[in-house]
Design an enzyme around this catalytic site. Structure first.
Site, PDB file in Angstrom:
ATOM      1  CE  LYS A   2       0.714   5.146  13.606  1.00 44.07           C
ATOM      2  NZ  LYS A   2      -0.667   4.936  13.166  1.00 44.07           N
ATOM      3  CB  THR A  25      -0.912   0.001   1.253  1.00 44.82           C
ATOM      4  OG1 THR A  25      -1.669  -1.203   1.249  1.00 44.82           O
ATOM      5  CG2 THR A  25      -1.845   1.188   1.270  1.00 44.82           C
ATOM      6  CB  VAL A  26       3.179   2.723   2.509  1.00 47.76           C
ATOM      7  CG1 VAL A  26       3.964   4.017   2.640  1.00 47.76           C
ATOM      8  CG2 VAL A  26       2.083   2.659   3.560  1.00 47.76           C
ATOM      9  CE  LYS A  64       2.752   1.782  11.833  1.00 56.37           C
ATOM     10  NZ  LYS A  64       1.848   2.168  10.780  1.00 56.37           N
ATOM     11  CD  GLU A  90       6.625  14.175   9.340  1.00 55.40           C
ATOM     12  OE1 GLU A  90       7.451  15.062   9.521  1.00 55.40           O
ATOM     13  OE2 GLU A  90       5.720  13.932  10.168  1.00 55.40           O
ATOM     14  CD  GLU A 126       0.048  -0.998  11.176  1.00 61.41           C
ATOM     15  OE1 GLU A 126       1.181  -1.463  11.033  1.00 61.41           O
ATOM     16  OE2 GLU A 126      -0.300   0.071  10.653  1.00 61.41           O
TER      17      GLU A 126
HETATM   18  N1  HSE Z   1      -2.740   1.043  10.773  1.00 65.42           N
HETATM   19  C1  HSE Z   1      -2.363   2.408  10.892  1.00 65.42           C
HETATM   20  C2  HSE Z   1      -3.599   3.223  11.210  1.00 65.42           C
HETATM   21  C3  HSE Z   1      -1.739   2.862   9.605  1.00 65.42           C
HETATM   22  O1  HSE Z   1      -4.707   2.717  11.075  1.00 65.42           O
HETATM   23  O2  HSE Z   1      -3.460   4.366  11.614  1.00 65.42           O
HETATM   24  C4  HSE Z   1      -0.978   4.125   9.722  1.00 65.42           C
HETATM   25  O3  HSE Z   1       0.067   4.033  10.637  1.00 65.42           O
END
Ligand code: HSE
Length: 455
Positions: free
Chosen positions: A224, A32-33, A124, A148, A209
């Site tokens: 985070k 995805t990212v 993270k 970031e 996730e």
């Molecule tokens: N699984 C994380 C969320 C993705 O839902 O915020 C972004 O870090």
């Protein structure tokens, strides 16, 4: 003189070449990212070059099943399933780690650093748990590690805290930092949807996730928050000391009672500097509905930062998803390119504080945290019960701020009692809760949700 001008011209030509040559990026992960990052880099190449002064090219990429991908042109990007091939490619200057997870990602990042590459990561879990080791290795190699996208997706919160708020003593930070959790709580409140059903949708949309328990049990938010606390207070990354509670036990009933009382239930990460030490906690929280952050819905994230000079500032945006996260990843690549040849002491410190100025302020346990509480219990419906419960709290020095008693359902002999307490230390509330649960007129366990006014 002639000699000098020749040398100068040679140096200028080297400089010009360096400035205009494409920066070669190695991309690890095309999920995805990773896919979002490739898309944004390609689509906005002209805009990005105008900002950076040099083209940025993904010249080597790794991912599972990469032969089937259609984003990257195999004529200009080497494609492989072996991420170490990318990391060991001597042409690569910046390694972008978007694989996620702990072990493989850590090995790849450490190898990239050893090879003298700058690193950009959205991971993270990696930064929160292995950050100290990674940052130490990066410092000794003179390379940067940017992260970031690791916190709050597309919101540039790391940049804001490390740079924009650098003049401030940060007092506290509170954030909705898991998009999946916020999406679930919002759908439960607005549409009365089932928890599992909303989670499936979040997975399909690429928010959740790989292991969605990280989202619903608060682990992702704790990763985070660990990072935010370091940036706020100059303390080491201490994921193991973060108190973590997810949203899986939040019921629609409590969401609705909270609304009746003028509150919203949000899953918050909170870190606060107190006289006793630093609070580091992630849990469902009642917050007054009139606060801006209480109205942050769906997959959106928001981080509220209280600084001594600036007061409260609020950062809002998409916390997950391909392109919002890619926006942060690409911003890190741009930042890296802009200072690619600068010595480390000319760059922003990785955690915002100089290494030798990091503090050892203790992180306090949840028992020592002060908060207000929403308490719900099921009690027998007869005269004197409310007085008995209130009296038990009073004997344990807990002040009650508001009480509501719900009408019993037809043919039910018990009622729901909801109490909001004033601020008190958690260990004291625990004792009081046990005493109330021991009353014969109270059935089962109390539901307890912490409450913050964020003022
Ligand atoms: N699984 C994380 C969320 C993705 O839902 O915020 C972004 O870090």
């Amino acid at each position: 003189m002639l000699e000098c001008s020749r040398i100068c011209r040679f140096q200028i030509s080297l400089f010009v070449e360096n400035v205009f040559d494409a920066v070669k990026v190695g991309l690890l992960g095309l999920g995805t990212v990773g896919g979002g990052t490739a898309t944004v880099l390609l689509r906005n190449a002209e805009e990005i070059q105008a900002r950076v002064g040099r083209p940025i090219k993904i010249t080597h990429a790794a991912g599972l099943g990469i032969a089937d991908q259609t984003l990257l042109d195999p004529a200009t990007t080497k494609l492989t399933e072996d991420a170490f091939e990318v990391v060991d490619d001597p042409e690569i200057e910046i390694v972008v780690e978007l694989i996620g997870g702990y072990t493989l990602a850590k090995d790849l990042v450490m190898k990239a650093i050893e090879n003298g590459n700058h690193v950009v990561t959205a991971n993270k879990a990696l930064i929160a748990t292995h950050g100290p080791e990674i940052m130490k290795a990066a410092a000794s190699q003179g390379v940067s590690v940017c992260y970031e996208a690791a916190v709050a997706g597309g919101i540039p919160i790391i940049k804001a805290m490390r740079e924009g708020l650098a003049a401030n003593k940060i007092q506290w930070v509170a954030g909705i930092i898991n998009g999946t959790g916020n999406f679930i709580l919002t759908e439960m409140r607005d549409k009365g949807r089932d928890f599992a059903d909303v989670l499936k949708e979040a997975q399909a949309l690429g928010y959740a996730e790989a292991d969605p328990t990280f989202d619903v049990e608060g682990i992702d938010a704790a990763h985070k928050l660990t990072i935010l606390a370091s940036l706020a207070f100059g303390i080491e990354l201490q994921f193991d000391k973060t108190y973590t509670e997810g949203i899986s036990k939040v019921t629609t009933e409590d969401v609705n009672y909270a609304e009746e009382l003028g509150y919203r239930i949000k899953h918050l990460g909170i870190t606060r500097k107190t006289d006793k030490g630093i609070e580091l906690r992630v849990h469902p929280t009642l917050i007054p509905e009139k606060r801006l952050i209480a109205n942050v819905d769906g997959v959106m994230n928001a981080v509220l930062v209280q600084g001594d000079a600036v007061g409260p500032t609020l950062y809002y945006g998409a916390g997950a998803g391909a392109e919002p996260t890619a926006s942060a990843v690409v911003a890190d690549i741009i930042d890296t390119v802009r200072t690619i040849d600068a010595p480390l002491h000319h760059k922003v410190p990785l955690l915002g504080f100089q290494d030798d100025a990091m503090r050892d302020t203790p992180v306090i346990g949840i028992d020592d945290v002060e908060s207000s509480y929403y308490l719900r219990m099921e009690a027998e419906d007869h005269p004197g019960v409310l007085a008995e419960v209130s009296d038990t709290f009073a004997r344990n020095s807990i002040s009650i701020e508001a009480v509501i008693q719900k009408e019993p359902e037809s043919n039910e002999s018990t009622v729901h009692l909801i109490m909001l307490t004033q601020k008190c230390v958690e260990s004291k509330v625990n004792v009081a809760i046990k005493a109330v649960e021991a009353l014969s007129s109270v059935k089962g366990d109390l539901v307890r949700i912490r409450m913050e006014h964020l003022d």
